[in-house]
Design a protein around this motif. Structure first.
Motif, short mmCIF file in Angstrom:
data_model
loop_
_atom_site.label_atom_id
_atom_site.label_comp_id
_atom_site.label_asym_id
_atom_site.label_seq_id
_atom_site.Cartn_x
_atom_site.Cartn_y
_atom_site.Cartn_z
N LYS A 60 1.65 3.58 34.48
CA LYS A 60 2.20 2.85 33.78
C LYS A 60 3.77 3.08 32.44
CE LYS A 60 -1.44 -0.10 34.13
NZ LYS A 60 -1.07 -1.18 34.66
N PHE A 61 4.25 2.68 32.86
CA PHE A 61 5.50 3.15 32.12
C PHE A 61 5.66 2.28 30.65
CE2 PHE A 61 9.70 3.54 31.24
CZ PHE A 61 9.52 4.98 30.74
N ASP A 62 5.87 3.11 29.48
CA ASP A 62 5.78 2.47 28.27
C ASP A 62 6.94 2.45 27.98
OD1 ASP A 62 5.69 1.18 26.17
OD2 ASP A 62 4.83 1.55 24.71
N ALA A 63 8.55 1.60 28.44
CA ALA A 63 9.62 1.65 27.74
C ALA A 63 10.15 0.97 26.59
CB ALA A 63 10.35 1.47 28.69
N ALA A 64 9.06 0.78 26.17
CA ALA A 64 9.60 -0.25 24.15
C ALA A 64 10.06 0.83 22.96
CB ALA A 64 8.09 -0.98 23.81
N PRO A 65 11.02 0.52 22.31
CA PRO A 65 11.59 1.90 21.63
C PRO A 65 10.57 1.49 20.03
CG PRO A 65 12.48 -0.20 21.83
CD PRO A 65 12.03 -1.07 22.40
N ASP A 71 1.26 -5.52 26.06
CA ASP A 71 0.58 -4.93 26.36
C ASP A 71 -0.01 -3.02 25.39
OD1 ASP A 71 2.08 -3.08 27.15
OD2 ASP A 71 2.19 -3.33 29.23
N ALA A 72 0.41 -3.46 23.99
CA ALA A 72 0.51 -2.29 23.12
C ALA A 72 0.38 -2.66 22.30
CB ALA A 72 1.30 -0.93 23.97
N ALA A 73 -0.47 -3.27 21.16
CA ALA A 73 -0.05 -3.89 20.06
C ALA A 73 -0.70 -3.48 18.75
CB ALA A 73 -0.60 -5.56 20.25
N ASP A 74 -0.08 -3.59 17.97
CA ASP A 74 0.32 -2.97 16.54
C ASP A 74 -1.19 -4.16 15.84
OD1 ASP A 74 2.06 -0.39 16.16
OD2 ASP A 74 3.20 -2.22 16.54
N PHE A 75 -0.80 -5.31 16.05
CA PHE A 75 -2.02 -5.91 15.49
C PHE A 75 -2.15 -7.25 16.39
CE2 PHE A 75 -2.88 -9.97 13.40
CZ PHE A 75 -2.91 -10.01 12.59
N ILE A 76 -3.10 -7.68 16.79
CA ILE A 76 -4.04 -8.80 17.48
C ILE A 76 -4.95 -9.62 16.61
CG2 ILE A 76 -5.16 -9.35 19.62
CD1 ILE A 76 -4.38 -6.69 20.81
N ALA A 77 -4.93 -11.14 16.99
CA ALA A 77 -4.93 -12.32 16.07
C ALA A 77 -5.94 -12.49 16.95
CB ALA A 77 -4.49 -12.83 14.72
N ASP A 98 -10.44 -10.19 27.16
CA ASP A 98 -10.53 -8.85 26.72
C ASP A 98 -9.70 -8.55 25.35
OD1 ASP A 98 -10.82 -5.95 26.30
OD2 ASP A 98 -10.53 -5.37 28.52
N MET A 99 -10.15 -9.25 24.81
CA MET A 99 -8.34 -8.81 23.58
C MET A 99 -8.51 -7.30 22.91
SD MET A 99 -9.41 -12.52 21.92
CE MET A 99 -10.66 -12.13 21.93
N ALA A 100 -9.43 -6.71 22.92
CA ALA A 100 -8.85 -5.28 22.39
C ALA A 100 -8.81 -4.56 23.28
CB ALA A 100 -10.65 -5.01 21.43
N SER A 101 -8.74 -4.50 24.54
CA SER A 101 -8.04 -3.35 25.09
C SER A 101 -6.09 -3.10 24.97
CB SER A 101 -8.41 -3.47 26.65
OG SER A 101 -7.47 -4.93 27.16
N ASP A 102 -5.50 -4.19 24.19
CA ASP A 102 -4.58 -4.22 24.20
C ASP A 102 -3.98 -3.15 22.99
OD1 ASP A 102 -4.11 -5.36 27.52
OD2 ASP A 102 -3.57 -6.97 26.55
#
Length: 536
Positions: free
Chosen positions: A415-420, A488-494, A505-509
Protein backbone atom coordinates in the motif's frame (compact mmCIF):
# COMPACT_ATOMS: atom_id res chain seq x y z
CA UNK A 1 -11.72 34.42 -15.30
CA UNK A 2 -14.03 33.35 -12.50
CA UNK A 3 -14.03 30.54 -9.95
CA UNK A 4 -16.49 27.80 -10.81
CA UNK A 5 -17.33 24.55 -9.03
CA UNK A 6 -18.44 22.32 -11.89
CA UNK A 7 -17.93 18.88 -13.41
CA UNK A 8 -15.99 17.98 -16.54
CA UNK A 9 -19.06 17.73 -18.74
CA UNK A 10 -20.14 21.26 -17.82
CA UNK A 11 -16.64 22.60 -18.44
CA UNK A 12 -16.56 21.15 -21.98
CA UNK A 13 -20.06 22.34 -22.84
CA UNK A 14 -19.33 25.80 -21.40
CA UNK A 15 -16.52 26.40 -23.89
CA UNK A 16 -18.24 24.64 -26.80
CA UNK A 17 -21.23 26.97 -26.43
CA UNK A 18 -19.02 30.00 -27.08
CA UNK A 19 -17.87 28.66 -30.47
CA UNK A 20 -21.05 26.97 -31.73
CA UNK A 21 -24.06 28.01 -33.76
CA UNK A 22 -25.61 24.51 -33.87
CA UNK A 23 -25.42 21.45 -31.61
CA UNK A 24 -26.87 18.17 -32.90
CA UNK A 25 -27.41 15.94 -29.88
CA UNK A 26 -28.50 12.53 -28.72
CA UNK A 27 -28.10 11.38 -25.10
CA UNK A 28 -25.81 8.59 -23.95
CA UNK A 29 -24.17 8.02 -20.57
CA UNK A 30 -21.89 9.67 -19.45
CA UNK A 31 -21.94 12.48 -22.02
CA UNK A 32 -25.63 13.46 -21.73
CA UNK A 33 -25.08 16.35 -19.26
CA UNK A 34 -23.05 18.22 -21.91
CA UNK A 35 -26.07 18.37 -24.20
CA UNK A 36 -28.44 19.00 -21.29
CA UNK A 37 -26.39 22.01 -20.17
CA UNK A 38 -26.25 23.43 -23.70
CA UNK A 39 -30.03 23.01 -24.06
CA UNK A 40 -30.62 24.67 -20.68
CA UNK A 41 -28.39 27.63 -21.54
CA UNK A 42 -30.02 28.07 -24.94
CA UNK A 43 -33.44 28.08 -23.28
CA UNK A 44 -32.14 30.76 -20.90
CA UNK A 45 -31.05 32.74 -24.00
CA UNK A 46 -27.31 32.57 -23.35
CA UNK A 47 -25.42 33.81 -26.42
CA UNK A 48 -22.19 32.70 -28.07
CA UNK A 49 -19.26 34.92 -29.10
CA UNK A 50 -21.26 36.36 -31.99
CA UNK A 51 -24.31 37.19 -29.88
CA UNK A 52 -26.30 34.22 -31.19
CA UNK A 53 -28.31 31.69 -29.20
CA UNK A 54 -27.23 28.09 -29.84
CA UNK A 55 -29.62 26.12 -32.04
CA UNK A 56 -30.22 22.66 -30.54
CA UNK A 57 -31.25 19.79 -32.80
CA UNK A 58 -32.13 16.64 -30.84
CA UNK A 59 -32.02 13.65 -33.16
CA UNK A 60 -33.30 10.08 -32.83
CA UNK A 61 -29.91 8.32 -32.74
CA UNK A 62 -26.22 9.08 -32.57
CA UNK A 63 -25.94 8.23 -36.24
CA UNK A 64 -28.59 10.83 -36.95
CA UNK A 65 -26.77 13.37 -34.80
CA UNK A 66 -23.52 12.78 -36.72
CA UNK A 67 -25.35 13.13 -40.03
CA UNK A 68 -26.91 16.38 -38.84
CA UNK A 69 -23.47 17.65 -37.78
CA UNK A 70 -22.07 16.85 -41.23
CA UNK A 71 -24.96 18.56 -42.97
CA UNK A 72 -24.82 21.60 -40.70
CA UNK A 73 -21.07 21.98 -41.25
CA UNK A 74 -21.56 21.63 -45.01
CA UNK A 75 -24.08 24.45 -44.83
CA UNK A 76 -21.50 26.68 -43.12
CA UNK A 77 -22.67 26.58 -39.51
CA UNK A 78 -20.16 26.12 -36.68
CA UNK A 79 -21.41 22.90 -35.16
CA UNK A 80 -20.59 20.61 -32.24
CA UNK A 81 -21.85 17.41 -30.63
CA UNK A 82 -21.23 15.34 -27.51
CA UNK A 83 -21.17 11.56 -27.22
CA UNK A 84 -19.52 8.42 -25.86
CA UNK A 85 -19.15 4.64 -26.24
CA UNK A 86 -21.43 2.93 -28.80
CA UNK A 87 -22.82 6.36 -29.65
CA UNK A 88 -19.38 7.44 -30.82
CA UNK A 89 -19.00 4.27 -32.89
CA UNK A 90 -22.25 5.10 -34.69
CA UNK A 91 -20.72 8.44 -35.67
CA UNK A 92 -17.58 6.96 -37.25
CA UNK A 93 -18.87 6.84 -40.88
CA UNK A 94 -19.69 10.56 -40.76
CA UNK A 95 -16.40 11.30 -39.00
CA UNK A 96 -14.55 10.03 -42.07
CA UNK A 97 -16.60 12.37 -44.26
CA UNK A 98 -16.15 15.38 -41.97
CA UNK A 99 -12.38 14.95 -41.81
CA UNK A 100 -12.10 14.06 -45.49
CA UNK A 101 -13.82 17.32 -46.40
CA UNK A 102 -11.65 19.27 -43.91
CA UNK A 103 -14.62 20.64 -41.98
CA UNK A 104 -13.56 22.25 -38.67
CA UNK A 105 -15.49 21.12 -35.60
CA UNK A 106 -14.90 19.77 -32.09
CA UNK A 107 -16.63 16.64 -30.84
CA UNK A 108 -16.49 16.38 -27.04
CA UNK A 109 -16.34 12.80 -25.77
CA UNK A 110 -16.56 11.53 -22.20
CA UNK A 111 -14.62 8.36 -22.97
CA UNK A 112 -16.43 5.17 -21.99
CA UNK A 113 -16.10 1.41 -22.20
CA UNK A 114 -17.69 -0.54 -25.05
CA UNK A 115 -20.01 -3.49 -24.63
CA UNK A 116 -17.83 -6.56 -25.29
CA UNK A 117 -18.45 -9.70 -23.21
CA UNK A 118 -20.90 -7.53 -21.21
CA UNK A 119 -22.31 -4.03 -21.03
CA UNK A 120 -20.33 -1.48 -19.05
CA UNK A 121 -21.42 2.15 -18.80
CA UNK A 122 -18.27 3.39 -17.06
CA UNK A 123 -15.04 4.99 -18.21
CA UNK A 124 -12.06 3.89 -20.27
CA UNK A 125 -10.61 4.71 -23.70
CA UNK A 126 -12.08 1.86 -25.76
CA UNK A 127 -14.41 4.15 -27.71
CA UNK A 128 -11.98 6.92 -28.65
CA UNK A 129 -9.30 4.42 -29.65
CA UNK A 130 -11.71 3.07 -32.26
CA UNK A 131 -11.60 6.54 -33.89
CA UNK A 132 -7.89 7.04 -34.31
CA UNK A 133 -8.02 6.27 -38.05
CA UNK A 134 -10.94 8.58 -38.81
CA UNK A 135 -8.79 11.65 -39.50
CA UNK A 136 -9.93 13.53 -36.40
CA UNK A 137 -7.19 15.15 -34.34
CA UNK A 138 -7.42 13.81 -30.77
CA UNK A 139 -6.70 15.89 -27.66
CA UNK A 140 -6.85 14.40 -24.14
CA UNK A 141 -7.67 16.18 -20.88
CA UNK A 142 -6.74 14.80 -17.45
CA UNK A 143 -8.82 16.92 -15.07
CA UNK A 144 -11.82 19.24 -14.95
CA UNK A 145 -9.52 22.28 -15.18
CA UNK A 146 -7.81 20.81 -18.23
CA UNK A 147 -11.19 20.11 -19.84
CA UNK A 148 -11.97 23.83 -19.57
CA UNK A 149 -8.59 24.92 -20.96
CA UNK A 150 -8.04 22.27 -23.64
CA UNK A 151 -11.60 22.54 -24.93
CA UNK A 152 -10.64 26.11 -25.81
CA UNK A 153 -7.40 24.93 -27.42
CA UNK A 154 -9.40 22.42 -29.49
CA UNK A 155 -11.91 24.96 -30.77
CA UNK A 156 -9.20 27.45 -31.68
CA UNK A 157 -6.97 24.83 -33.34
CA UNK A 158 -9.72 23.29 -35.46
CA UNK A 159 -10.60 26.66 -36.99
CA UNK A 160 -7.02 27.43 -38.03
CA UNK A 161 -6.13 23.91 -39.17
CA UNK A 162 -9.45 22.92 -40.83
CA UNK A 163 -8.92 19.51 -39.22
CA UNK A 164 -11.80 18.34 -36.98
CA UNK A 165 -10.96 17.56 -33.35
CA UNK A 166 -12.10 14.90 -30.91
CA UNK A 167 -11.57 16.30 -27.41
CA UNK A 168 -11.87 13.51 -24.85
CA UNK A 169 -11.68 13.01 -21.11
CA UNK A 170 -12.41 10.06 -18.84
CA UNK A 171 -16.07 9.16 -18.48
CA UNK A 172 -17.35 9.56 -14.90
CA UNK A 173 -13.91 10.04 -13.32
CA UNK A 174 -13.57 13.43 -15.05
CA UNK A 175 -16.96 13.97 -16.70
CA UNK A 176 -18.87 13.65 -13.41
CA UNK A 177 -16.24 14.84 -10.94
CA UNK A 178 -17.00 18.21 -9.35
CA UNK A 179 -13.95 20.41 -8.92
CA UNK A 180 -13.13 24.05 -8.28
CA UNK A 181 -11.68 25.52 -11.47
CA UNK A 182 -10.94 28.83 -13.11
CA UNK A 183 -13.46 29.23 -15.89
CA UNK A 184 -13.95 31.67 -18.74
CA UNK A 185 -16.72 34.11 -17.94
CA UNK A 186 -19.70 33.77 -20.26
CA UNK A 187 -20.76 37.39 -19.63
CA UNK A 188 -21.00 39.80 -22.56
CA UNK A 189 -21.08 37.07 -25.21
CA UNK A 190 -18.08 35.22 -23.74
CA UNK A 191 -15.97 38.40 -23.86
CA UNK A 192 -12.94 36.66 -22.31
CA UNK A 193 -12.78 33.95 -24.95
CA UNK A 194 -13.58 36.49 -27.67
CA UNK A 195 -10.56 38.55 -26.60
CA UNK A 196 -8.26 35.55 -27.09
CA UNK A 197 -10.04 34.76 -30.37
CA UNK A 198 -9.55 38.29 -31.68
CA UNK A 199 -5.93 38.54 -30.52
CA UNK A 200 -5.15 35.43 -32.58
CA UNK A 201 -6.99 36.81 -35.62
CA UNK A 202 -9.31 33.82 -35.77
CA UNK A 203 -12.26 35.47 -37.54
CA UNK A 204 -10.58 35.07 -40.93
CA UNK A 205 -10.56 31.29 -40.46
CA UNK A 206 -14.27 31.34 -39.63
CA UNK A 207 -14.88 33.38 -42.79
CA UNK A 208 -12.83 30.92 -44.86
CA UNK A 209 -14.86 28.02 -43.48
CA UNK A 210 -18.15 29.74 -44.28
CA UNK A 211 -16.95 30.58 -47.79
CA UNK A 212 -16.83 26.83 -48.50
CA UNK A 213 -20.47 26.34 -47.49
CA UNK A 214 -23.00 24.84 -49.89
CA UNK A 215 -24.70 27.87 -51.36
CA UNK A 216 -26.43 28.30 -54.73
CA UNK A 217 -24.97 31.83 -54.93
CA UNK A 218 -21.41 30.42 -55.10
CA UNK A 219 -21.62 26.68 -55.87
CA UNK A 220 -18.75 24.30 -55.09
CA UNK A 221 -18.14 20.65 -55.89
CA UNK A 222 -18.00 18.11 -53.05
CA UNK A 223 -19.20 14.63 -52.21
CA UNK A 224 -18.10 13.14 -55.54
CA UNK A 225 -17.31 9.52 -56.39
CA UNK A 226 -13.74 8.93 -57.55
CA UNK A 227 -12.28 5.89 -59.24
CA UNK A 228 -8.85 4.35 -58.95
CA UNK A 229 -7.33 6.84 -61.35
CA UNK A 230 -7.75 9.80 -58.93
CA UNK A 231 -8.82 8.64 -55.44
CA UNK A 232 -5.36 7.78 -54.06
CA UNK A 233 -3.61 10.99 -55.01
CA UNK A 234 -6.54 13.13 -53.85
CA UNK A 235 -6.55 11.31 -50.51
CA UNK A 236 -2.92 12.31 -50.02
CA UNK A 237 -3.62 16.02 -50.53
CA UNK A 238 -4.65 16.31 -46.86
CA UNK A 239 -1.11 15.52 -45.67
CA UNK A 240 0.02 19.11 -45.30
CA UNK A 241 -3.02 19.95 -43.17
CA UNK A 242 -2.20 17.18 -40.69
CA UNK A 243 1.50 18.01 -40.68
CA UNK A 244 0.58 21.54 -39.60
CA UNK A 245 -1.67 20.46 -36.70
CA UNK A 246 0.99 19.95 -33.95
CA UNK A 247 2.42 23.44 -34.48
CA UNK A 248 -1.05 24.98 -34.54
CA UNK A 249 -2.04 23.17 -31.32
CA UNK A 250 1.22 24.33 -29.72
CA UNK A 251 0.43 27.90 -30.77
CA UNK A 252 -3.06 27.74 -29.26
CA UNK A 253 -1.75 26.09 -26.08
CA UNK A 254 0.74 28.94 -25.72
CA UNK A 255 -2.00 31.55 -26.18
CA UNK A 256 -4.27 29.87 -23.61
CA UNK A 257 -1.35 29.37 -21.22
CA UNK A 258 -0.41 33.05 -21.43
CA UNK A 259 -3.98 34.01 -20.53
CA UNK A 260 -4.56 31.45 -17.77
CA UNK A 261 -1.07 31.05 -16.33
CA UNK A 262 -1.33 27.25 -16.73
CA UNK A 263 1.28 25.75 -19.05
CA UNK A 264 0.32 23.17 -21.68
CA UNK A 265 2.42 21.41 -24.32
CA UNK A 266 1.85 18.53 -26.73
CA UNK A 267 3.57 16.31 -24.14
CA UNK A 268 4.14 17.46 -20.57
CA UNK A 269 6.82 15.83 -18.43
CA UNK A 270 6.70 15.95 -14.62
CA UNK A 271 9.30 14.43 -12.35
CA UNK A 272 13.05 14.12 -11.84
CA UNK A 273 15.17 15.63 -14.59
CA UNK A 274 17.46 12.59 -14.38
CA UNK A 275 14.76 9.91 -14.11
CA UNK A 276 15.53 6.48 -15.52
CA UNK A 277 11.99 5.09 -15.12
CA UNK A 278 9.09 7.03 -16.66
CA UNK A 279 5.39 6.26 -17.15
CA UNK A 280 3.59 7.45 -20.31
CA UNK A 281 -0.16 7.95 -19.97
CA UNK A 282 -3.12 10.11 -20.95
CA UNK A 283 -6.39 10.87 -19.18
CA UNK A 284 -7.17 11.16 -15.48
CA UNK A 285 -4.55 8.55 -14.59
CA UNK A 286 -1.92 11.21 -15.32
CA UNK A 287 -3.07 13.21 -12.28
CA UNK A 288 -2.80 10.18 -9.98
CA UNK A 289 0.65 9.33 -11.33
CA UNK A 290 1.86 12.92 -10.94
CA UNK A 291 0.68 13.00 -7.32
CA UNK A 292 2.44 9.67 -6.68
CA UNK A 293 5.66 10.72 -8.44
CA UNK A 294 5.83 13.91 -6.36
CA UNK A 295 5.47 11.93 -3.12
CA UNK A 296 7.96 9.21 -4.12
CA UNK A 297 10.54 11.72 -5.38
CA UNK A 298 10.25 13.62 -2.10
CA UNK A 299 11.27 10.35 -0.46
CA UNK A 300 14.39 10.07 -2.60
CA UNK A 301 13.20 8.30 -5.75
CA UNK A 302 13.85 9.59 -9.27
CA UNK A 303 10.71 8.85 -11.26
CA UNK A 304 8.79 10.72 -13.94
CA UNK A 305 5.50 10.81 -15.83
CA UNK A 306 4.95 11.95 -19.41
CA UNK A 307 1.41 13.20 -20.08
CA UNK A 308 0.14 12.83 -23.63
CA UNK A 309 -2.04 15.78 -24.68
CA UNK A 310 -2.18 15.63 -28.50
CA UNK A 311 -2.60 11.96 -29.39
CA UNK A 312 -3.46 12.44 -33.08
CA UNK A 313 -1.53 13.53 -35.05
CA UNK A 314 1.22 11.92 -32.94
CA UNK A 315 4.29 14.18 -33.06
CA UNK A 316 7.21 11.77 -32.60
CA UNK A 317 9.79 14.55 -32.44
CA UNK A 318 7.95 16.39 -29.66
CA UNK A 319 7.38 13.13 -27.79
CA UNK A 320 11.01 12.06 -27.78
CA UNK A 321 12.08 15.62 -26.99
CA UNK A 322 9.98 15.54 -23.81
CA UNK A 323 11.61 12.37 -22.45
CA UNK A 324 14.60 12.91 -20.12
CA UNK A 325 17.89 11.98 -21.76
CA UNK A 326 18.57 9.75 -18.76
CA UNK A 327 15.49 7.57 -19.36
CA UNK A 328 16.20 3.85 -19.74
CA UNK A 329 12.74 2.32 -19.32
CA UNK A 330 9.22 3.47 -20.22
CA UNK A 331 5.95 1.98 -19.03
CA UNK A 332 3.16 2.92 -21.42
CA UNK A 333 -0.29 2.63 -19.87
CA UNK A 334 -3.34 2.19 -22.10
CA UNK A 335 -6.89 2.38 -20.75
CA UNK A 336 -8.18 0.02 -23.41
CA UNK A 337 -7.73 -3.53 -24.66
CA UNK A 338 -7.05 -4.46 -28.27
CA UNK A 339 -7.26 -8.26 -28.48
CA UNK A 340 -4.88 -9.86 -30.95
CA UNK A 341 -2.66 -6.81 -31.35
CA UNK A 342 1.06 -6.75 -30.57
CA UNK A 343 0.16 -4.11 -28.01
CA UNK A 344 -2.35 -1.43 -27.19
CA UNK A 345 -2.49 1.76 -29.33
CA UNK A 346 -0.43 4.19 -27.26
CA UNK A 347 2.22 1.52 -26.64
CA UNK A 348 2.62 0.90 -30.38
CA UNK A 349 2.87 4.62 -31.12
CA UNK A 350 5.55 5.05 -28.46
CA UNK A 351 7.56 2.11 -29.81
CA UNK A 352 7.38 3.49 -33.37
CA UNK A 353 8.28 7.02 -32.25
CA UNK A 354 11.37 5.89 -30.34
CA UNK A 355 12.56 3.73 -33.23
CA UNK A 356 12.08 6.45 -35.85
CA UNK A 357 13.74 9.10 -33.67
CA UNK A 358 16.83 7.02 -32.88
CA UNK A 359 15.98 6.23 -29.24
CA UNK A 360 15.68 2.46 -29.60
CA UNK A 361 17.94 2.21 -26.54
CA UNK A 362 14.90 2.95 -24.34
CA UNK A 363 13.12 -0.25 -23.30
CA UNK A 364 9.33 -0.01 -23.53
CA UNK A 365 6.82 -2.01 -21.50
CA UNK A 366 3.09 -1.86 -22.17
CA UNK A 367 0.32 -2.22 -19.63
CA UNK A 368 -3.44 -2.00 -19.33
CA UNK A 369 -5.28 -0.34 -16.47
CA UNK A 370 -8.62 1.08 -15.46
CA UNK A 371 -10.97 -0.68 -17.90
CA UNK A 372 -14.63 -0.02 -17.11
CA UNK A 373 -13.67 2.51 -14.39
CA UNK A 374 -11.58 -0.01 -12.47
CA UNK A 375 -9.75 1.90 -9.75
CA UNK A 376 -6.24 3.24 -10.43
CA UNK A 377 -4.50 4.34 -7.23
CA UNK A 378 -1.04 5.42 -6.05
CA UNK A 379 -0.53 1.86 -4.82
CA UNK A 380 -0.88 0.64 -8.40
CA UNK A 381 1.39 3.39 -9.72
CA UNK A 382 4.06 2.21 -7.27
CA UNK A 383 3.70 -1.36 -8.58
CA UNK A 384 4.32 -0.11 -12.16
CA UNK A 385 7.53 1.64 -11.09
CA UNK A 386 8.65 -1.44 -9.15
CA UNK A 387 8.10 -3.51 -12.30
CA UNK A 388 10.29 -1.10 -14.26
CA UNK A 389 13.01 -1.38 -11.64
CA UNK A 390 12.94 -5.18 -11.71
CA UNK A 391 15.74 -7.03 -13.45
CA UNK A 392 13.18 -8.86 -15.61
CA UNK A 393 10.35 -6.37 -16.15
CA UNK A 394 7.01 -7.83 -17.19
CA UNK A 395 5.69 -6.61 -20.56
CA UNK A 396 2.03 -6.46 -21.65
CA UNK A 397 0.95 -6.45 -18.01
CA UNK A 398 -2.29 -5.51 -16.29
CA UNK A 399 -2.47 -3.50 -13.08
CA UNK A 400 -5.39 -3.06 -10.70
CA UNK A 401 -6.68 -6.63 -10.98
CA UNK A 402 -5.38 -10.11 -10.18
CA UNK A 403 -5.79 -12.03 -13.42
CA UNK A 404 -5.01 -15.72 -12.83
CA UNK A 405 -5.74 -17.09 -16.33
CA UNK A 406 -2.76 -15.78 -18.30
CA UNK A 407 -1.03 -14.22 -15.27
CA UNK A 408 -0.51 -10.76 -16.69
CA UNK A 409 -1.06 -8.93 -13.38
CA UNK A 410 1.41 -6.91 -11.38
CA UNK A 411 1.33 -7.38 -7.62
CA UNK A 412 0.03 -4.28 -5.87
CA UNK A 413 -0.21 -5.56 -2.32
CA UNK A 414 2.23 -2.92 -0.98
CA UNK A 415 0.00 0.00 0.00
CA UNK A 416 1.07 3.57 -0.72
CA UNK A 417 -0.71 6.78 0.30
CA UNK A 418 0.17 9.75 -1.91
CA UNK A 419 -2.50 12.15 -0.66
CA UNK A 420 -0.92 15.50 0.27
CA UNK A 421 -0.93 16.63 3.90
CA UNK A 422 -3.56 19.14 4.92
CA UNK A 423 -6.48 17.80 2.89
CA UNK A 424 -9.73 16.54 4.42
CA UNK A 425 -11.49 13.46 3.05
CA UNK A 426 -15.12 12.52 3.65
CA UNK A 427 -17.32 9.61 2.53
CA UNK A 428 -21.13 9.49 2.56
CA UNK A 429 -23.04 6.24 2.05
CA UNK A 430 -26.57 6.62 0.69
CA UNK A 431 -29.32 4.98 -1.34
CA UNK A 432 -29.86 6.06 -4.94
CA UNK A 433 -32.46 8.87 -5.07
CA UNK A 434 -32.40 9.52 -1.30
CA UNK A 435 -30.82 12.94 -1.78
CA UNK A 436 -27.34 12.12 -0.49
CA UNK A 437 -25.61 12.75 -3.83
CA UNK A 438 -27.58 15.94 -4.50
CA UNK A 439 -26.89 17.40 -1.08
CA UNK A 440 -23.18 16.64 -1.41
CA UNK A 441 -23.08 18.36 -4.80
CA UNK A 442 -24.57 21.42 -3.14
CA UNK A 443 -22.04 21.15 -0.30
CA UNK A 444 -19.00 21.25 -2.58
CA UNK A 445 -20.50 24.06 -4.64
CA UNK A 446 -21.08 26.17 -1.55
CA UNK A 447 -17.59 25.53 -0.18
CA UNK A 448 -15.96 25.91 -3.61
CA UNK A 449 -17.80 29.08 -4.57
CA UNK A 450 -17.73 30.86 -1.20
CA UNK A 451 -14.37 29.94 0.39
CA UNK A 452 -10.75 29.77 -0.70
CA UNK A 453 -10.71 25.99 -0.33
CA UNK A 454 -10.16 23.68 -3.28
CA UNK A 455 -12.80 20.97 -3.54
CA UNK A 456 -13.34 17.67 -5.30
CA UNK A 457 -16.42 15.47 -5.30
CA UNK A 458 -16.89 12.13 -7.02
CA UNK A 459 -19.96 9.95 -6.74
CA UNK A 460 -19.76 6.19 -6.97
CA UNK A 461 -22.89 4.28 -7.90
CA UNK A 462 -23.61 1.14 -9.85
CA UNK A 463 -25.53 0.95 -13.11
CA UNK A 464 -28.86 0.66 -11.27
CA UNK A 465 -28.35 4.24 -10.02
CA UNK A 466 -31.78 4.82 -8.40
CA UNK A 467 -32.31 2.30 -5.61
CA UNK A 468 -28.68 1.14 -5.50
CA UNK A 469 -25.89 2.05 -3.13
CA UNK A 470 -24.20 5.41 -3.62
CA UNK A 471 -20.93 6.54 -2.07
CA UNK A 472 -20.02 10.22 -2.23
CA UNK A 473 -16.27 10.94 -2.04
CA UNK A 474 -15.51 14.54 -1.00
CA UNK A 475 -12.10 16.16 -0.60
CA UNK A 476 -11.25 19.66 0.61
CA UNK A 477 -7.83 21.33 0.80
CA UNK A 478 -5.73 24.45 0.39
CA UNK A 479 -4.02 23.17 -2.77
CA UNK A 480 -5.38 21.82 -6.10
CA UNK A 481 -6.48 18.20 -5.64
CA UNK A 482 -5.01 15.59 -7.99
CA UNK A 483 -6.35 12.47 -6.25
CA UNK A 484 -8.30 10.91 -9.14
CA UNK A 485 -9.34 7.81 -7.18
CA UNK A 486 -11.78 6.79 -4.48
CA UNK A 487 -11.07 7.69 -0.86
CA UNK A 488 -9.60 4.80 1.13
CA UNK A 489 -8.50 6.83 4.19
CA UNK A 490 -11.29 9.14 5.37
CA UNK A 491 -11.41 11.74 8.14
CA UNK A 492 -15.20 11.49 8.26
CA UNK A 493 -17.67 8.79 7.16
CA UNK A 494 -21.45 9.08 7.26
CA UNK A 495 -24.00 6.34 6.65
CA UNK A 496 -27.53 7.42 5.74
CA UNK A 497 -28.98 3.91 5.46
CA UNK A 498 -28.74 1.87 8.67
CA UNK A 499 -29.18 -1.44 6.82
CA UNK A 500 -25.68 -0.95 5.41
CA UNK A 501 -23.99 -1.60 8.78
CA UNK A 502 -24.26 -5.37 8.31
CA UNK A 503 -23.76 -5.34 4.52
CA UNK A 504 -20.71 -3.15 3.97
CA UNK A 505 -17.44 -2.65 5.82
CA UNK A 506 -17.63 1.11 6.13
CA UNK A 507 -15.45 1.74 9.17
CA UNK A 508 -12.25 0.17 7.79
CA UNK A 509 -11.53 3.24 5.64
CA UNK A 510 -11.69 5.58 8.64
CA UNK A 511 -8.43 7.23 9.70
CA UNK A 512 -7.18 6.94 13.27
CA UNK A 513 -9.13 9.57 15.21
CA UNK A 514 -11.72 9.96 12.45
CA UNK A 515 -15.47 10.37 12.98
CA UNK A 516 -18.31 8.03 11.95
CA UNK A 517 -21.89 9.33 11.75
CA UNK A 518 -24.79 6.89 11.55
CA UNK A 519 -28.23 8.18 10.63
CA UNK A 520 -30.60 5.68 12.28
CA UNK A 521 -33.58 5.24 14.59
CA UNK A 522 -31.45 3.45 17.19
CA UNK A 523 -31.28 6.08 19.91
CA UNK A 524 -30.06 4.11 22.94
CA UNK A 525 -26.78 2.41 23.74
CA UNK A 526 -28.63 -0.88 24.15
CA UNK A 527 -30.17 -0.62 20.69
CA UNK A 528 -26.81 0.20 19.13
CA UNK A 529 -25.15 -2.75 20.86
CA UNK A 530 -27.91 -5.01 19.58
CA UNK A 531 -27.95 -3.76 15.96
CA UNK A 532 -24.33 -2.88 15.19
CA UNK A 533 -21.89 -5.64 14.24
CA UNK A 534 -19.11 -6.21 16.77
CA UNK A 535 -16.43 -5.23 14.24
CA UNK A 536 -17.95 -1.78 13.87
Amino acid sequence: MKKMTIDGNTAASHVAYAFSEVAAIYPITPSSPMAESADEWATAKRTNMWGQKLKIAEMQSEGGAAGAVHGSLSAGALTTTYTASQGLLLMIPNMYKISGELLPMVMHVSARALAAHSLNIFGDHSDVMACRQTGFAMLASSSVQEVMDLALVSHLATLKSSVPFLHFFDGFRTSHEYSKVEGFDEANNYAEIKAIFDKLGMQKYVDEFKSRALNPEHPIQKGTAQNGDTYFQNRETANSYYEAVPAIVSEMMKAVSEYTGRAYHLFDYVGASDAEEVIVVMGSGAETIEETVNKLNAQGKKYGVLKVRLYRPFDATAFVGAIPASCKKLAVLDRTKEPGSLGEPLYLDVCAALLEQGRADVRVYGGRYGLGSKEFTPTMVLSVFKNLEAKESKNHFTVGIYEDVTNTSLDFSEKFDAAPAGSTSCKFYGLGSDGTVGSNKNTVKIIGDHTDKYVQAYFFYDSKKSGGITVSHLRFGDKPIQSEYLIDAADFIACHNPSYVTRYDMASDLKEGGAFLLNSEWTSVEALEKELPAKM
